[in-house]
Design a protein around this motif. Structure first.
Motif, PDB file in Angstrom:
ATOM      1  N   PHE A  25       0.801  -1.095  -0.122  1.00  0.00           N
ATOM      2  CA  PHE A  25      -0.152  -0.088   0.191  1.00  0.00           C
ATOM      3  C   PHE A  25       0.933   1.348  -0.025  1.00  0.00           C
ATOM      4  O   PHE A  25       1.696   1.473   1.059  1.00  0.00           O
ATOM      5  N   ILE A  26       0.895   1.882  -1.128  1.00  0.00           N
ATOM      6  CA  ILE A  26       1.901   3.097  -1.177  1.00  0.00           C
ATOM      7  C   ILE A  26       1.072   4.337  -0.731  1.00  0.00           C
ATOM      8  O   ILE A  26      -0.033   4.957  -1.450  1.00  0.00           O
ATOM      9  N   PRO A  27       1.346   5.348   0.104  1.00  0.00           N
ATOM     10  CA  PRO A  27       0.522   6.358   0.517  1.00  0.00           C
ATOM     11  C   PRO A  27       0.988   7.337  -0.552  1.00  0.00           C
ATOM     12  O   PRO A  27       1.877   7.587  -1.047  1.00  0.00           O
ATOM     13  N   ASN A  28      -0.216   8.160  -0.674  1.00  0.00           N
ATOM     14  CA  ASN A  28      -0.287   9.444  -1.641  1.00  0.00           C
ATOM     15  C   ASN A  28       0.352  10.464  -0.977  1.00  0.00           C
ATOM     16  O   ASN A  28      -0.501  11.352  -0.195  1.00  0.00           O
ATOM     17  N   GLU A  29       1.634  11.166  -1.011  1.00  0.00           N
ATOM     18  CA  GLU A  29       1.951  12.494  -0.373  1.00  0.00           C
ATOM     19  C   GLU A  29       1.994  13.627  -1.130  1.00  0.00           C
ATOM     20  O   GLU A  29       2.645  14.174  -0.795  1.00  0.00           O
ATOM     21  N   GLY A  30       1.444  13.478  -2.105  1.00  0.00           N
ATOM     22  CA  GLY A  30       1.265  14.574  -3.032  1.00  0.00           C
ATOM     23  C   GLY A  30       1.623  14.336  -4.521  1.00  0.00           C
ATOM     24  O   GLY A  30       2.052  15.092  -5.369  1.00  0.00           O
ATOM     25  N   GLN A  31       2.481  12.939  -4.732  1.00  0.00           N
ATOM     26  CA  GLN A  31       2.996  12.642  -5.886  1.00  0.00           C
ATOM     27  C   GLN A  31       1.975  12.318  -6.960  1.00  0.00           C
ATOM     28  O   GLN A  31       2.274  12.357  -8.073  1.00  0.00           O
ATOM     29  N   TRP A  32       0.655  12.105  -6.617  1.00  0.00           N
ATOM     30  CA  TRP A  32      -0.117  11.789  -7.704  1.00  0.00           C
ATOM     31  C   TRP A  32      -1.236  13.025  -7.018  1.00  0.00           C
ATOM     32  O   TRP A  32      -1.468  13.260  -5.986  1.00  0.00           O
ATOM     33  N   ASN A  33      -1.980  13.475  -8.177  1.00  0.00           N
ATOM     34  CA  ASN A  33      -2.918  14.601  -7.881  1.00  0.00           C
ATOM     35  C   ASN A  33      -4.266  14.131  -7.618  1.00  0.00           C
ATOM     36  O   ASN A  33      -5.081  15.004  -7.295  1.00  0.00           O
ATOM     37  N   GLU A  34      -4.558  12.768  -7.820  1.00  0.00           N
ATOM     38  CA  GLU A  34      -5.902  12.184  -7.571  1.00  0.00           C
ATOM     39  C   GLU A  34      -6.323  12.131  -6.173  1.00  0.00           C
ATOM     40  O   GLU A  34      -5.339  12.229  -5.269  1.00  0.00           O
ATOM     41  N   ALA A  35      -7.576  12.048  -5.674  1.00  0.00           N
ATOM     42  CA  ALA A  35      -7.959  12.074  -4.433  1.00  0.00           C
ATOM     43  C   ALA A  35      -8.017  10.645  -3.684  1.00  0.00           C
ATOM     44  O   ALA A  35      -9.296  10.368  -3.909  1.00  0.00           O
ATOM     45  N   PHE A  36      -6.969  10.118  -3.442  1.00  0.00           N
ATOM     46  CA  PHE A  36      -6.861   8.835  -2.807  1.00  0.00           C
ATOM     47  C   PHE A  36      -5.731   9.122  -1.891  1.00  0.00           C
ATOM     48  O   PHE A  36      -4.682   9.694  -1.981  1.00  0.00           O
ATOM     49  N   PHE A 114       9.621  11.244  -8.828  1.00  0.00           N
ATOM     50  CA  PHE A 114       9.805  12.419  -9.663  1.00  0.00           C
ATOM     51  C   PHE A 114       8.812  12.235 -10.979  1.00  0.00           C
ATOM     52  O   PHE A 114       9.640  11.974 -11.778  1.00  0.00           O
ATOM     53  N   LEU A 115       7.496  12.455 -10.697  1.00  0.00           N
ATOM     54  CA  LEU A 115       6.745  12.414 -11.789  1.00  0.00           C
ATOM     55  C   LEU A 115       6.300  13.963 -12.462  1.00  0.00           C
ATOM     56  O   LEU A 115       6.153  14.927 -11.599  1.00  0.00           O
ATOM     57  N   GLY A 116       6.374  13.935 -13.547  1.00  0.00           N
ATOM     58  CA  GLY A 116       6.083  15.072 -14.282  1.00  0.00           C
ATOM     59  C   GLY A 116       7.364  16.281 -14.302  1.00  0.00           C
ATOM     60  O   GLY A 116       8.514  15.977 -13.677  1.00  0.00           O
ATOM     61  N   SER A 124      10.014  12.139  -2.152  1.00  0.00           N
ATOM     62  CA  SER A 124      11.257  11.461  -1.670  1.00  0.00           C
ATOM     63  C   SER A 124      10.978  10.807  -0.398  1.00  0.00           C
ATOM     64  O   SER A 124      10.436  11.564   0.384  1.00  0.00           O
ATOM     65  N   GLY A 125      11.412   9.375  -0.174  1.00  0.00           N
ATOM     66  CA  GLY A 125      11.188   8.989   1.087  1.00  0.00           C
ATOM     67  C   GLY A 125       9.923   8.492   1.380  1.00  0.00           C
ATOM     68  O   GLY A 125       9.511   8.570   2.531  1.00  0.00           O
ATOM     69  N   VAL A 126       9.092   8.120   0.463  1.00  0.00           N
ATOM     70  CA  VAL A 126       7.829   7.658   0.523  1.00  0.00           C
ATOM     71  C   VAL A 126       7.826   5.942   1.211  1.00  0.00           C
ATOM     72  O   VAL A 126       8.130   5.201   0.124  1.00  0.00           O
ATOM     73  N   GLU A 127       7.176   5.698   2.182  1.00  0.00           N
ATOM     74  CA  GLU A 127       7.334   4.387   2.750  1.00  0.00           C
ATOM     75  C   GLU A 127       6.202   3.679   2.832  1.00  0.00           C
ATOM     76  O   GLU A 127       5.051   4.001   3.186  1.00  0.00           O
ATOM     77  N   PRO A 128       6.114   2.624   1.844  1.00  0.00           N
ATOM     78  CA  PRO A 128       4.801   1.857   1.447  1.00  0.00           C
ATOM     79  C   PRO A 128       4.502   0.938   2.979  1.00  0.00           C
ATOM     80  O   PRO A 128       5.437   0.951   3.991  1.00  0.00           O
ATOM     81  N   ALA A 129       3.420   0.444   2.820  1.00  0.00           N
ATOM     82  CA  ALA A 129       2.985  -0.460   4.219  1.00  0.00           C
ATOM     83  C   ALA A 129       2.479  -1.693   3.668  1.00  0.00           C
ATOM     84  O   ALA A 129       1.991  -1.798   2.480  1.00  0.00           O
ATOM     85  N   ARG A 130       2.516  -2.516   4.560  1.00  0.00           N
ATOM     86  CA  ARG A 130       1.903  -3.993   4.373  1.00  0.00           C
ATOM     87  C   ARG A 130       0.599  -4.153   4.785  1.00  0.00           C
ATOM     88  O   ARG A 130       0.020  -5.030   4.428  1.00  0.00           O
ATOM     89  N   GLY A 131      -0.239  -3.018   5.350  1.00  0.00           N
ATOM     90  CA  GLY A 131      -1.451  -3.076   6.004  1.00  0.00           C
ATOM     91  C   GLY A 131      -2.072  -1.912   5.760  1.00  0.00           C
ATOM     92  O   GLY A 131      -1.317  -0.685   5.837  1.00  0.00           O
ATOM     93  N   LEU A 132      -3.197  -1.645   5.809  1.00  0.00           N
ATOM     94  CA  LEU A 132      -4.157  -0.366   6.152  1.00  0.00           C
ATOM     95  C   LEU A 132      -5.247  -0.764   6.745  1.00  0.00           C
ATOM     96  O   LEU A 132      -5.975  -1.710   6.702  1.00  0.00           O
ATOM     97  N   THR A 133      -5.552   0.427   7.321  1.00  0.00           N
ATOM     98  CA  THR A 133      -6.649   0.585   8.266  1.00  0.00           C
ATOM     99  C   THR A 133      -7.591   1.710   8.181  1.00  0.00           C
ATOM    100  O   THR A 133      -7.263   2.896   8.251  1.00  0.00           O
ATOM    101  N   TYR A 134      -8.925   1.425   8.162  1.00  0.00           N
ATOM    102  CA  TYR A 134     -10.117   2.448   8.257  1.00  0.00           C
ATOM    103  C   TYR A 134     -10.621   2.222   9.777  1.00  0.00           C
ATOM    104  O   TYR A 134     -11.010   1.267   9.854  1.00  0.00           O
ATOM    105  N   GLN A 135     -10.350   3.304  10.348  1.00  0.00           N
ATOM    106  CA  GLN A 135     -10.815   3.444  11.780  1.00  0.00           C
ATOM    107  C   GLN A 135     -12.311   3.630  12.044  1.00  0.00           C
ATOM    108  O   GLN A 135     -12.772   3.269  13.281  1.00  0.00           O
ATOM    109  N   SER A 136     -13.045   4.369  11.224  1.00  0.00           N
ATOM    110  CA  SER A 136     -14.190   5.018  11.780  1.00  0.00           C
ATOM    111  C   SER A 136     -15.395   5.066  10.634  1.00  0.00           C
ATOM    112  O   SER A 136     -16.070   6.166  10.398  1.00  0.00           O
ATOM    113  N   LEU A 137     -15.188   4.177   9.636  1.00  0.00           N
ATOM    114  CA  LEU A 137     -16.282   3.944   8.598  1.00  0.00           C
ATOM    115  C   LEU A 137     -17.793   3.835   9.237  1.00  0.00           C
ATOM    116  O   LEU A 137     -18.674   4.819   8.898  1.00  0.00           O
TER     117      LEU A 137
END
Length: 239
Positions: A25-36, A114-116, A124-137
């Protein structure tokens, strides 16, 4: 009272590995423009985790394998993304609150993007995760995603068994959805199908584990869980 847990396995017919690598699971820290908030690359597409839904972007695996089998690159040919067949659908959690997914079990290494042409969007320094949690859906419910043996799994952790009645979802954009006679949920798309395996459930009462039956219920495209009545008498649940 023990913490409750409902576990459901999504066993897909497309591989969750990216070019043979571990699915992350790769966090979107602004390297992609889409809302995810996170992206999970797939061999034939990707998953995009949003505030109360998950977008599936699936490629036609048979078409890609056929193109590769013709050794197009060795022949001096290539194909563009616009030439490939795609199918986009959303797993929407109905009536859910907007919730930001949080990564867990960090991978221990980092990626650089380094996109675009705009350096302000480079990360830089974007750290992926092996799990993902939604805490209050939903109240008293925690949703956790992880991978196991190349498959994507998700678990519902319920601190109150009555929270189960709130959990409902729909696959918007699917060609069709059906419950197989053997109990698993099949999601059909224009480029193939994937499925959610039969739910497995158990709970706790006075420290004793109690197993009980559970199944998918489907009505007008809306999916929920059915359980044996004993589930609502337990202190906590695990599926």
């Amino acid at each position: 009272m023990r913490k409750s847990l409902w576990c459901f396995l999504i066993a897909t017919l497309f591989c969750t590995n990216t070019f043979g690598q571990e699915a992350l699971f790769i966090p979107n820290e602004g390297q992609w423009n889409e809302a995810f908030t996170h992206k999970m690359p797939l061999k034939y597409g990707a998953l995009f985790f949003q505030d109360n839904s998950i977008q599936f972007v699936l490629k036609d695996a048979a078409q890609i394998e056929d193109l590769h089998s013709h050794d197009m690159h060795e022949a001096g040919l290539s194909h563009h993304e616009s030439d490939l067949n795609f199918h986009v659908l959303n797993m929407e959690f109905l009536g859910a609150s907007e919730d930001i997914a949080v990564g867990k079990d960090l991978a221990g290494f980092k990626h650089n993007y380094f996109l675009g042409d705009n350096p302000d969007a480079w990360r830089s320094g974007v750290e992926p995760a092996r799990g993902l949690t939604y805490q209050s859906l939903y109240p008293n419910a925690l949703l956790e995603f992880r991978t196991q043996d190349g498959q994507l799994k998700y678990d519902w952790h319920l601190s109150d068994p009555r929270a189960l009645v709130n959990i409902q979802w729909r696959y918007n954009g699917a060609t069709s959805v059906e419950v197989h006679p053997e109990g698993h949920l099949i999601v059909h798309t224009s480029v193939g199908q994937f499925y959610e395996s039969n739910p497995i459930s158990w709970g706790w009462k006075n420290g004793e584990r109690i197993d009980f039956g559970s199944w998918y219920e489907l009505y007008n495209g809306q999916i929920s869980f059915g359980v044996e009545s004993i589930a609502y008498t337990l202190d906590s649940l695990v599926i």
